[in-house]
Design an enzyme around this catalytic site. Sequence first.
Site, PDB file in Angstrom:
ATOM      1  CE  LYS A  17       0.790   1.360   4.336  1.00 35.27           C
ATOM      2  NZ  LYS A  17       1.634   2.352   4.981  1.00 35.27           N
ATOM      3  CB  ALA A 112       9.581   0.286   2.664  1.00 30.97           C
ATOM      4  N   GLY A 113       7.377   1.491   4.789  1.00 22.45           N
ATOM      5  CA  GLY A 113       6.063   2.214   4.986  1.00 22.45           C
ATOM      6  C   GLY A 113       5.101   1.641   3.828  1.00 22.45           C
ATOM      7  N   GLY A 116       4.072  -4.203   3.814  1.00 19.78           N
ATOM      8  CA  GLY A 116       4.321  -5.620   3.526  1.00 19.78           C
ATOM      9  C   GLY A 116       4.228  -6.478   4.625  1.00 19.78           C
ATOM     10  N   GLY A 117       4.475  -6.264   5.880  1.00 17.36           N
ATOM     11  CA  GLY A 117       4.282  -6.960   6.983  1.00 17.36           C
ATOM     12  C   GLY A 117       2.995  -7.401   7.354  1.00 17.36           C
ATOM     13  CB  SER A 118       0.382  -4.761   7.857  1.00 16.06           C
ATOM     14  OG  SER A 118       1.160  -3.901   8.622  1.00 16.06           O
ATOM     15  CG  ASP A 151      -0.615   0.281   8.757  1.00 13.41           C
ATOM     16  OD1 ASP A 151      -1.450   1.089   9.297  1.00 13.41           O
ATOM     17  OD2 ASP A 151       0.510   0.454   8.252  1.00 13.41           O
TER      18      ASP A 151
END
Length: 306
Positions: A17, A112-113, A116-118, A151
């Site tokens: 995102k 990175a914001g 990805g992890g979320s 997120d």
Amino acid sequence: MVPRKVGTAWEILAPAKVNLYLEVLGRRTDGFHELETLMVPVSLYDQLHWTPSTDGEVSDFSFSVDGSSNSGHLSSLGNQNLVPKAAQLLAARAGIKAHGHFHLTKRIPLAAGLGGGSSDAAAALLLANEAWQAGASRVELASLAAELGSDVPFFLTPGPAICRGRGEIVESVTGLPKLHLVVVKPKLGLSTQSVFSRLKDITQDVASSRNHSAQCLGRLLQDLKRGAIGRAGRSMVNRLEDAASQMTLEIRLIKDTLSRAGCWGQLMTGSGSAVLGIARSAWHARQIAGRLTAQSFGTVLATASG
Ligand code: C5P
């Protein structure tokens, strides 16, 4: 995000995102910050795969991860990854045993914001719910998602959304145009917690900042919906950008470079360190990405909102 059955296995694509708007409305007593943010999924994906235990042992549960070298320190992520955490949380609440093998292929840059992890965590909830026929409802999955991270609930809902609260209150948004994007992740990634901890001058008067933010976000949405992308690009805001820029000087440098390359607008996404530029076309995005790659800016991707 929809899980797909492949023989006896299941797989799912977990999108990244970007935030086109992120306002911090105030500091909360629980250590989190009250947010108002516009998030849009982009066409950049991690892939999560589940296969049943080979020996038919229902208690067998394992997780592995691999991916492109620019994703960062993958080998150190096995223990802290949200995929096994999400799967085990779902199993515990559904009263079943976590089983089978999860394999994650990382393509979304880390720290990175880009969420990805979320997104991986949301993908694990959806995938495990199908593979194990756990029968959790959307509302139950959303509640587990919020436990896993602020997120994570966003990724259970398809398409763009305004997220409020600490991020877990998700309101879908329709009618936004497709945006062609350049995403640049500097070599140094940032931890969300350390960026939030550097925020200065944050009020506890959430009500007054909520009114102001509603107006700014309203204008941005209106411009996006009627295709005034240049105006929209100029009114994008990320309240975390100053704090993150003190930790990574490259953020300002990348923004300047994207602006000089003719982007409609440029903004750090989430808590950084990646920066997005809104290009004028897919061709323009690829052209800028090629130029920035040659200048060794870190990880550079041409993508689009989806
Ligand atoms: O929810 P998540 O685990 O992604 O949050 C990571 C950290 O980011 C939190 O521990 C908190 O320090 C900070 N954060 C915050 N306000 C939010 C979301 C995250 O202060 N709304």
